[in-house]
Scaffold this motif. Structure first.
Motif, PDB file in Angstrom:
ATOM      1  N   ASP A  98       0.819  -1.207   0.000  1.00  0.00           N
ATOM      2  CA  ASP A  98       0.000   0.000   0.000  1.00  0.00           C
ATOM      3  C   ASP A  98       0.858   1.265   0.000  1.00  0.00           C
ATOM      4  O   ASP A  98       0.395   2.326  -0.424  1.00  0.00           O
ATOM      5  N   LEU A  99       2.102   1.164   0.464  1.00  0.00           N
ATOM      6  CA  LEU A  99       2.966   2.338   0.535  1.00  0.00           C
ATOM      7  C   LEU A  99       3.293   2.889  -0.846  1.00  0.00           C
ATOM      8  O   LEU A  99       3.654   4.066  -0.975  1.00  0.00           O
ATOM      9  N   LEU A 100       3.157   2.075  -1.867  1.00  0.00           N
ATOM     10  CA  LEU A 100       3.383   2.555  -3.229  1.00  0.00           C
ATOM     11  C   LEU A 100       2.364   3.626  -3.612  1.00  0.00           C
ATOM     12  O   LEU A 100       2.587   4.395  -4.553  1.00  0.00           O
ATOM     13  N   GLY A 101       1.253   3.677  -2.886  1.00  0.00           N
ATOM     14  CA  GLY A 101       0.208   4.647  -3.166  1.00  0.00           C
ATOM     15  C   GLY A 101       0.244   5.873  -2.275  1.00  0.00           C
ATOM     16  O   GLY A 101      -0.730   6.628  -2.226  1.00  0.00           O
ATOM     17  N   LEU A 102       1.347   6.102  -1.564  1.00  0.00           N
ATOM     18  CA  LEU A 102       1.461   7.338  -0.798  1.00  0.00           C
ATOM     19  C   LEU A 102       1.225   8.537  -1.727  1.00  0.00           C
ATOM     20  O   LEU A 102       1.672   8.528  -2.877  1.00  0.00           O
ATOM     21  N   PRO A 103       0.530   9.555  -1.261  1.00  0.00           N
ATOM     22  CA  PRO A 103       0.130  10.641  -2.162  1.00  0.00           C
ATOM     23  C   PRO A 103       1.319  11.358  -2.806  1.00  0.00           C
ATOM     24  O   PRO A 103       2.277  11.722  -2.119  1.00  0.00           O
ATOM     25  N   PHE A 104       1.259  11.475  -4.116  1.00  0.00           N
ATOM     26  CA  PHE A 104       2.263  12.198  -4.903  1.00  0.00           C
ATOM     27  C   PHE A 104       3.683  11.653  -4.673  1.00  0.00           C
ATOM     28  O   PHE A 104       4.653  12.398  -4.731  1.00  0.00           O
ATOM     29  N   LEU A 105       3.781  10.331  -4.450  1.00  0.00           N
ATOM     30  CA  LEU A 105       5.084   9.719  -4.190  1.00  0.00           C
ATOM     31  C   LEU A 105       5.975   9.739  -5.428  1.00  0.00           C
ATOM     32  O   LEU A 105       7.157  10.079  -5.357  1.00  0.00           O
ATOM     33  N   TYR A 292      -3.485  20.002  -3.029  1.00  0.00           N
ATOM     34  CA  TYR A 292      -3.736  18.586  -2.739  1.00  0.00           C
ATOM     35  C   TYR A 292      -2.550  17.960  -2.011  1.00  0.00           C
ATOM     36  O   TYR A 292      -2.719  17.192  -1.055  1.00  0.00           O
ATOM     37  N   ARG A 293      -1.360  18.270  -2.479  1.00  0.00           N
ATOM     38  CA  ARG A 293      -0.156  17.702  -1.872  1.00  0.00           C
ATOM     39  C   ARG A 293      -0.041  18.124  -0.411  1.00  0.00           C
ATOM     40  O   ARG A 293       0.240  17.300   0.473  1.00  0.00           O
ATOM     41  N   ALA A 294      -0.264  19.396  -0.141  1.00  0.00           N
ATOM     42  CA  ALA A 294      -0.160  19.894   1.231  1.00  0.00           C
ATOM     43  C   ALA A 294      -1.222  19.268   2.133  1.00  0.00           C
ATOM     44  O   ALA A 294      -0.940  18.874   3.275  1.00  0.00           O
ATOM     45  N   ALA A 295      -2.447  19.142   1.631  1.00  0.00           N
ATOM     46  CA  ALA A 295      -3.543  18.617   2.447  1.00  0.00           C
ATOM     47  C   ALA A 295      -3.399  17.131   2.748  1.00  0.00           C
ATOM     48  O   ALA A 295      -3.939  16.636   3.744  1.00  0.00           O
ATOM     49  N   SER A 296      -2.672  16.418   1.896  1.00  0.00           N
ATOM     50  CA  SER A 296      -2.540  14.968   2.084  1.00  0.00           C
ATOM     51  C   SER A 296      -1.293  14.571   2.869  1.00  0.00           C
ATOM     52  O   SER A 296      -1.067  13.379   3.098  1.00  0.00           O
ATOM     53  N   GLN A 297      -0.504  15.532   3.331  1.00  0.00           N
ATOM     54  CA  GLN A 297       0.723  15.207   4.055  1.00  0.00           C
ATOM     55  C   GLN A 297       0.519  14.408   5.346  1.00  0.00           C
ATOM     56  O   GLN A 297       1.381  13.617   5.723  1.00  0.00           O
ATOM     57  N   PRO A 298      -0.599  14.581   6.061  1.00  0.00           N
ATOM     58  CA  PRO A 298      -0.799  13.749   7.264  1.00  0.00           C
ATOM     59  C   PRO A 298      -0.755  12.245   6.985  1.00  0.00           C
ATOM     60  O   PRO A 298      -0.463  11.456   7.891  1.00  0.00           O
ATOM     61  N   VAL A 299      -1.033  11.832   5.764  1.00  0.00           N
ATOM     62  CA  VAL A 299      -0.977  10.408   5.415  1.00  0.00           C
ATOM     63  C   VAL A 299       0.456   9.894   5.551  1.00  0.00           C
ATOM     64  O   VAL A 299       0.685   8.770   6.010  1.00  0.00           O
ATOM     65  N   TYR A 300       1.434  10.717   5.182  1.00  0.00           N
ATOM     66  CA  TYR A 300       2.838  10.317   5.332  1.00  0.00           C
ATOM     67  C   TYR A 300       3.177  10.094   6.804  1.00  0.00           C
ATOM     68  O   TYR A 300       3.878   9.134   7.154  1.00  0.00           O
ATOM     69  N   ALA A 301       2.700  10.985   7.668  1.00  0.00           N
ATOM     70  CA  ALA A 301       2.989  10.848   9.094  1.00  0.00           C
ATOM     71  C   ALA A 301       2.425   9.545   9.646  1.00  0.00           C
ATOM     72  O   ALA A 301       3.095   8.846  10.435  1.00  0.00           O
ATOM     73  N   LYS A 302       1.213   9.189   9.225  1.00  0.00           N
ATOM     74  CA  LYS A 302       0.595   7.952   9.712  1.00  0.00           C
ATOM     75  C   LYS A 302       1.421   6.732   9.324  1.00  0.00           C
ATOM     76  O   LYS A 302       1.728   5.871  10.164  1.00  0.00           O
ATOM     77  N   TYR A 303       1.798   6.644   8.037  1.00  0.00           N
ATOM     78  CA  TYR A 303       2.491   5.440   7.576  1.00  0.00           C
ATOM     79  C   TYR A 303       3.969   5.435   7.956  1.00  0.00           C
ATOM     80  O   TYR A 303       4.562   4.365   8.127  1.00  0.00           O
TER      81      TYR A 303
END
Length: 321
Positions: A98-105, A292-303
């Motif tokens: 699932d980490l391959l789908g981190l936002p804007f990776l 979008y990139r800025a708003a989705s950054q909390p996802v990085y912190a979680k994973y």
């Protein structure tokens, strides 16, 4: 009509009674015209030729052997031998995928391919084998965009409360961070769910949207480019372990060669399909990707809290750090 797993099992039992021991069932969920469908047919041709006709391939498309989760279960059980599957479903077995789908990776598809064809792909295969599956390689499922029944979503604020079909846990997390109301659903059930209003929209690469005619239901397409997904080509480990080295090599070669065609088709699709979709009535808009990139950054912190070393390694491999 989609078969249930019970029906699929019965059908496979009947096939086994009439087919030779060297028949390979290659199952996937896509319809004619989709790159996955085309590549699966190519895989069958290449594998059969490589084995000198000693093995034959029965391709089962369009979710006739069940949805992606059911196909993975069937591969583990030896009901089918190979499946072109989905990142979200595979993540239920190998969470790290699932980490391959981190936002804007990934900045583009070739970057994603290079990462998957290296140490990251080997690591994911090792995890899959621990769960009874063998990853033969990685095809592509594109960089994804949002479609909506009635409006564009150029900023995260436009997603507020949007009922959106999400492809897996990572996608759910991304759209929750963006303020939407996401929920998973099997791909084969998405058109009906959109037509009935269960969802306001969904997210997919253009090639999947076009071949499933989703743009005819949700014509407002916003080019968000919010995440990448791969298409893992997965074999049952019991079947794989029973092959001699030459046949294993044929399976890997067929996956790689058919994958070249599949990947290139997905790569070309955004430019090629947009005018076709516009001719069908689709209306395109660009997204504010920085927002979008800025708003989705909390996802990085979680994973990063769950998989700190792997998230760091992925970001480095993708050229983020």
């Amino acid at each position: 009509m989609k078969k249930t797993l019970t029906t699929a099992l019965l059908g496979t039992t009947l096939l086994a009674g009439t087919a030779g021991a060297d028949e390979v069932i290659f199952a996937h969920g896509e319809n004619p015209g989709n790159p996955r469908y085309v590549a699966a047919e190519k895989w069958a041709e290449l594998f059969t030729a490589c084995t000198g006709g000693e093995s034959t391939v029965n391709v089962a498309p369009s979710a006739t052997m069940g949805d992606d989760v059911e196909m993975l279960t069937s591969a583990t059980a030896g009901v089918i031998q190979v499946t072109a599957n989905s990142q979200g479903s595979m993540a239920q077995i190998v969470p790290e995928i699932d980490l391959l789908g981190l936002p804007f990776l990934f900045r583009d598809l070739p970057t994603a391919w290079a990462v998957l064809d290296g140490e990251v792909g080997d690591m994911l295969d090792e995890r899959a084998q621990n769960a009874g599956l063998k990853i033969l390689g990685f095809w592509d499922n594109g960089i994804r965009n949002v479609t909506h029944l009635s409006k564009h979503v150029p900023t995260p604020a436009d997603l507020a409360g949007m009922k959106i079909r999400a492809s897996g846990r990572m996608t759910v997390d991304i759209f929750e961070a963006l303020g939407a109301a996401p929920a998973p659903l099997a791909w084969s059930e998405v058109p009906t769910a959109l037509q009935s209003g269960v969802f306001d929209g969904q997210e997919n690469p253009l090639v999947n949207i076009y071949t499933a005619k989703i743009h005819e239901i949700t014509p407002y397409i916003t080019m968000t480019g919010h995440k990448y997904e791969t298409t893992p080509i997965v074999a049952g480990l019991v079947w794989w372990s029973g092959l001699d080295e030459a046949t294993q090599a044929c399976a890997l070669e067929a996956t790689a060669e058919a994958g070249k065609v599949q990947r290139q088709t997905v790569f070309d699709s955004d430019a090629d399909l947009r005018p076709k979709m516009e001719a069908d009535g689709a209306i395109f808009a660009e997204a504010d990707r920085d927002a979008y990139r800025a708003a989705s950054q909390p996802v990085y912190a979680k994973y990063a809290a769950q998989f700190p070393d792997l998230v760091a390694a992925l970001r480095q491999a993708a050229g983020q750090e």
